[in-house]
Design a protein around this motif. Structure first.
Motif, PDB file in Angstrom:
ATOM      1  N   GLY A  25       0.815  -1.202   0.000  1.00  0.00           N
ATOM      2  CA  GLY A  25       0.000   0.000   0.000  1.00  0.00           C
ATOM      3  C   GLY A  25       0.848   1.251   0.000  1.00  0.00           C
ATOM      4  N   PRO A  26       0.221   2.385  -0.111  1.00  0.00           N
ATOM      5  CA  PRO A  26       0.969   3.649  -0.171  1.00  0.00           C
ATOM      6  C   PRO A  26       1.747   3.915   1.110  1.00  0.00           C
ATOM      7  N   ILE A  27       2.925   4.476   0.943  1.00  0.00           N
ATOM      8  CA  ILE A  27       3.718   4.918   2.081  1.00  0.00           C
ATOM      9  C   ILE A  27       4.122   6.362   1.840  1.00  0.00           C
ATOM     10  N   GLU A  28       4.599   7.013   2.873  1.00  0.00           N
ATOM     11  CA  GLU A  28       5.027   8.401   2.730  1.00  0.00           C
ATOM     12  C   GLU A  28       6.252   8.467   1.823  1.00  0.00           C
ATOM     13  N   ALA A  29       6.132   9.241   0.739  1.00  0.00           N
ATOM     14  CA  ALA A  29       7.223   9.346  -0.228  1.00  0.00           C
ATOM     15  C   ALA A  29       8.170  10.463   0.172  1.00  0.00           C
ATOM     16  N   PRO A  30       9.458  10.281  -0.122  1.00  0.00           N
ATOM     17  CA  PRO A  30      10.387  11.390   0.106  1.00  0.00           C
ATOM     18  C   PRO A  30      10.070  12.553  -0.827  1.00  0.00           C
ATOM     19  N   GLY A  31      10.649  13.712  -0.547  1.00  0.00           N
ATOM     20  CA  GLY A  31      10.425  14.871  -1.410  1.00  0.00           C
ATOM     21  C   GLY A  31      10.873  14.611  -2.834  1.00  0.00           C
ATOM     22  N   PHE A  32      10.133  15.205  -3.790  1.00  0.00           N
ATOM     23  CA  PHE A  32      10.450  15.009  -5.199  1.00  0.00           C
ATOM     24  C   PHE A  32      11.829  15.581  -5.469  1.00  0.00           C
ATOM     25  N   PRO A  33      12.736  14.792  -6.088  1.00  0.00           N
ATOM     26  CA  PRO A  33      14.113  15.255  -6.243  1.00  0.00           C
ATOM     27  C   PRO A  33      14.245  16.303  -7.346  1.00  0.00           C
ATOM     28  N   SER A  34      15.272  17.121  -7.218  1.00  0.00           N
ATOM     29  CA  SER A  34      15.560  18.070  -8.289  1.00  0.00           C
ATOM     30  C   SER A  34      16.052  17.313  -9.512  1.00  0.00           C
ATOM     31  N   SER A  35      15.931  17.912 -10.664  1.00  0.00           N
ATOM     32  CA  SER A  35      16.274  17.248 -11.912  1.00  0.00           C
ATOM     33  C   SER A  35      17.740  16.809 -11.912  1.00  0.00           C
ATOM     34  N   GLY A  36      17.947  15.546 -12.279  1.00  0.00           N
ATOM     35  CA  GLY A  36      19.292  15.011 -12.400  1.00  0.00           C
ATOM     36  C   GLY A  36      19.929  14.544 -11.109  1.00  0.00           C
ATOM     37  N   SER A  37      19.231  14.655  -9.988  1.00  0.00           N
ATOM     38  CA  SER A  37      19.773  14.240  -8.690  1.00  0.00           C
ATOM     39  C   SER A  37      19.306  12.823  -8.345  1.00  0.00           C
ATOM     40  N   ALA A  38      20.245  11.980  -7.977  1.00  0.00           N
ATOM     41  CA  ALA A  38      19.897  10.601  -7.605  1.00  0.00           C
ATOM     42  C   ALA A  38      19.348  10.565  -6.182  1.00  0.00           C
ATOM     43  N   LEU A  39      18.301   9.791  -5.988  1.00  0.00           N
ATOM     44  CA  LEU A  39      17.708   9.622  -4.661  1.00  0.00           C
ATOM     45  C   LEU A  39      17.665   8.130  -4.338  1.00  0.00           C
ATOM     46  N   VAL A  40      18.159   7.761  -3.160  1.00  0.00           N
ATOM     47  CA  VAL A  40      18.234   6.357  -2.750  1.00  0.00           C
ATOM     48  C   VAL A  40      16.962   5.964  -2.004  1.00  0.00           C
ATOM     49  N   ASN A  41      16.464   4.782  -2.319  1.00  0.00           N
ATOM     50  CA  ASN A  41      15.306   4.233  -1.607  1.00  0.00           C
ATOM     51  C   ASN A  41      15.760   3.697  -0.252  1.00  0.00           C
ATOM     52  N   ASN A  42      15.575   4.496   0.777  1.00  0.00           N
ATOM     53  CA  ASN A  42      15.970   4.115   2.138  1.00  0.00           C
ATOM     54  C   ASN A  42      14.787   3.677   2.989  1.00  0.00           C
ATOM     55  N   THR A  43      13.709   3.271   2.357  1.00  0.00           N
ATOM     56  CA  THR A  43      12.533   2.885   3.136  1.00  0.00           C
ATOM     57  C   THR A  43      12.633   1.473   3.701  1.00  0.00           C
ATOM     58  N   SER A  44      13.623   0.713   3.246  1.00  0.00           N
ATOM     59  CA  SER A  44      13.792  -0.703   3.570  1.00  0.00           C
ATOM     60  C   SER A  44      12.868  -1.600   2.772  1.00  0.00           C
ATOM     61  N   CYS A  45      11.980  -1.050   1.990  1.00  0.00           N
ATOM     62  CA  CYS A  45      11.035  -1.854   1.214  1.00  0.00           C
ATOM     63  C   CYS A  45      11.288  -1.667  -0.281  1.00  0.00           C
ATOM     64  N   ASP A  46      11.006  -2.712  -1.044  1.00  0.00           N
ATOM     65  CA  ASP A  46      10.904  -2.531  -2.480  1.00  0.00           C
ATOM     66  C   ASP A  46       9.610  -1.766  -2.757  1.00  0.00           C
ATOM     67  N   VAL A  47       9.674  -0.810  -3.689  1.00  0.00           N
ATOM     68  CA  VAL A  47       8.491   0.025  -3.918  1.00  0.00           C
ATOM     69  C   VAL A  47       8.174   0.105  -5.400  1.00  0.00           C
ATOM     70  N   THR A  48       6.911   0.420  -5.662  1.00  0.00           N
ATOM     71  CA  THR A  48       6.454   0.775  -7.005  1.00  0.00           C
ATOM     72  C   THR A  48       6.136   2.268  -6.989  1.00  0.00           C
ATOM     73  N   ILE A  49       6.672   2.992  -7.967  1.00  0.00           N
ATOM     74  CA  ILE A  49       6.534   4.451  -8.002  1.00  0.00           C
ATOM     75  C   ILE A  49       5.674   4.856  -9.208  1.00  0.00           C
ATOM     76  N   TYR A  50       4.795   5.831  -8.988  1.00  0.00           N
ATOM     77  CA  TYR A  50       4.023   6.460 -10.063  1.00  0.00           C
ATOM     78  C   TYR A  50       4.373   7.954 -10.069  1.00  0.00           C
ATOM     79  N   VAL A  51       4.892   8.418 -11.210  1.00  0.00           N
ATOM     80  CA  VAL A  51       5.330   9.811 -11.334  1.00  0.00           C
ATOM     81  C   VAL A  51       4.270  10.613 -12.088  1.00  0.00           C
ATOM     82  N   THR A  52       3.913  11.759 -11.527  1.00  0.00           N
ATOM     83  CA  THR A  52       3.031  12.718 -12.208  1.00  0.00           C
ATOM     84  C   THR A  52       3.884  13.897 -12.659  1.00  0.00           C
TER      85      THR A  52
END
Length: 589
Positions: free
Chosen positions: A507-534
């Motif tokens: 189910g949905p979890i709290e997402a980290p802030g949307f990253p600035s363009s070109g910046s890598a963001l690491v999934n530190n939630t401990s879970c594998d996630v599915t992401i939907y981008v708007t």
């Protein structure tokens, strides 16, 4: 005296007849061999005809005389033999009866011949080993605990030096007031080597004047610096402690297996004591059950490297505080503090009697490169399986796989987990734990009134800031008192938590802030996630771990992407031009 002559004839006939009776005449007749692995021919045995063994006469001098006679005729290769008559043979400790050559001392069976400590004799031991290559078999030693004038502890058999090739077999030890078999030899580079203790009975061992449980200085078998020692198929009942070893550099290669220990008052099998350096231990297929006030670990591998503890059945029945220990001090079925490294704890069964009075853990380890696999633990007062790292330094390389731990945490219901990772508090503190796999375990509570707080707990107490690279997957964590899993580690770098039954992660979890363009963001939630981008007003492209996903882009104007998979600890990079307010949603597996 006729019975003594008949006894000699009968015993000699039995001794030689079994060897010769069935031998074909065309083969040469050979003398018998010792009952150990070194098949050395026995020269004509010496019969202890001077021993009366009537339960009254002091037989110390007669036994020493026959031992000296056998020593004089022995060739030094362990082929001398002394055979004692049946009966109760009184031995004065003050006589210091010693075996000074490589011979075999034998009785008329462990229910036939008994060496009994003389009333009012104190100090020393009933028999003294003073040579290599000695075999003792087929008689009993009675330490006369509680006898008239017995006011000090004494050993049954003691070694005066670092002797080797000692066999103790088919013996019965009872009422010892200290250790039954002991070698207290210490010092660099000297060891108690090639001892075999097998098929013996131990009964009612313990020092009534200075408790072995308090001092940790006496047991059924106490060998301080062992090397290539085997303790096999013995039975012990109502003794304070079963086997005590010590660790020192160069010691090790011990095998303790197929023993039955009941009504134990202290340590069952303890490798601990001394300093770091011993290696090589196999503790297997033992049955150990304690009294209701046992304050100690049933199997303790502290300081020992390269160990295997497997297929033991352990009943820790401690429910009442012991006078010898602080009741808050942890005790366990299997433990290792100070830590032991490079080992396996596999396929053991630990039943603990539920109690709120003692801190009983099922399995508690804390060293490097340790596997805890396929064990069953039930009823402990705190954690079922605990990996506890002390302040002295970090640990890494831990596998906790395929275990069942249930219905634990009776001391403070809800405070502990079936499987728990713990970093000890205190200063200075170098504790840390990394590279851990917790996989395929069943950790649950099926009691009518649940006590086990969580299936898995990380940092429930102690230091919480030094955990890293922990994978928790494929575990059954349903049905615990407070929840399936509690992770208090912060930060939790490199954590992966996925596919655990009972963990409501879909189910949905709290997402980290949307990253600035070109910046890598690491999934530190401990879970594998599915992401939907708007998207915002501009197109968004997606890269995982720096690799752009072919055919995956989000058109501008508020379009929503298809599902984008981001495993735990992997990174995502979104590239887009300014405009609008892009956003995303994260859904955990």
């Amino acid at each position: 005296m006729w019975y003594r002559t008949l006894w000699k004839v009968a015993f000699l006939s039995m001794f030689l007849g079994n060897v010769y009776a069935q031998a074909p005449e065309k083969f040469p007749r050979t003398p018998p061999t010792r009952p150990d692995s070194h098949a050395r021919p026995i020269i004509a045995p010496v019969f202890a005809t001077g021993m009366k063994c009537d339960g009254f006469t002091d037989d110390s001098a007669a036994l020493q005389a026959v031992l000296n006679s056998a020593a004089a005729t022995s060739t030094g290769s362990g082929n001398g033999a002394v055979i004692m008559p049946p009966g109760t043979c009184i031995i004065d400790l003050a006589a210091h009866v010693s075996i000074n050559a490589s011979i075999w001392l034998q009785g008329a069976g462990k229910l036939g011949t008994t060496l009994k400590r003389k009333n009012s004799s104190n100090g020393g031991s009933v028999l003294v080993i003073n040579s290599n290559g000695i075999t003792l078999s087929d008689f009993a030693i009675d330490g006369n605990k509680g006898g008239p004038g017995i006011i000090a502890g004494a050993d049954s058999i003691s070694a005066t030096g670092p002797f080797s090739d000692i066999t103790v077999r088919r013996m019965r030890f009872m009422n010892s007031t200290n250790s039954d078999i002991v070698s207290n030899v210490i010092g660099p580079g000297i060891y108690t080597t090639n001892w075999l203790v097998e098929d013996n009975d131990f009964q009612n061992q313990g020092n009534p004047y200075a408790s072995c449980v308090a001092s940790i200085q006496c047991a059924n078998v106490r060998l301080v610096q062992p090397f290539r020692v085997r303790i096999l198929r013995n039975r012990s009942n109502s003794s304070e402690q079963f086997v005590l070893f010590g660790s020192t550099p160069g010691a090790g290669q011990v095998d303790v297996g197929e023993n039955i220990v009941t009504n134990l008052g202290g340590f069952g099998i303890a490798l601990a004591g001394g300093v770091l350096g011993a290696s090589g231990a196999h503790i297997h297929h033992n049955f150990i059950a304690t009294t209701s006030s046992d304050p100690d670990n049933l199997i303790d591998v502290a300081f020992w490297n390269d160990f295997t503890v497997d297929h033991n059945v352990l009943y820790h029945n401690g429910v009442a505080p012991s006078l010898e220990r602080d009741p808050t001090t942890p005790t366990a079925c299997i433990a290792d503090f100070p830590p032991a490294n490079h080992g396996e704890v596999d396929s053991n069964i630990c039943y603990a009697t539920p109690t709120a009075n003692l801190n009983v853990v099922g399995i508690s380890m804390g060293g490097n490169d340790v596997s805890i696999t396929n064990n069953f633990v039930q009823g402990c007062s705190t954690a079922g399986i605990g990996f506890a790292v002390g302040t002295q330094g970090p640990a890494r390389g831990v596998r906790i796989i395929g275990n069942t731990t249930k219905n634990n945490d009776h001391q403070s219901p809800g405070a502990h987990a079936g499987i728990e990772l713990f970093l000890g508090p205190g200063a200075p503190n170098m504790s840390a734990l990394s590279d851990v796999i917790i996989q395929g375990n069943d950790s649950y509570d099926d009691q009518p009134v649940k006590t086990q707080g969580y299936g898995i707990g990380i940092g429930l107490q102690g230091v919480r800031t030094r955990f890293a690279n922990v994978i928790i997957e494929g575990n059954n964590l349903r049905g615990n008192k407070l929840g399936p899993l509690r992770n208090n580690a912060a930060p939790f770098s490199g954590f992966v938590i996925r596919n655990n039954a009972g963990v409501e992660s879909a189910g949905p979890i709290e997402a980290p802030g949307f990253p600035s363009s070109g910046s890598a963001l690491v999934n530190n939630t401990s879970c594998d996630v599915t992401i939907y981008v708007t998207s915002g007003t501009q197109l968004v492209t997606v890269a995982i771990n720096g690799i752009t996903l072919t055919g995956v882009s989000v058109p501008g104007g508020g379009a929503v992407s298809g599902p984008i998979r981001l495993p735990a600890n992997q990174n995502i990079t979104l590239t887009y031009a300014a405009g609008g307010t892009p956003s995303w949603q994260w859904i955990a597996d």
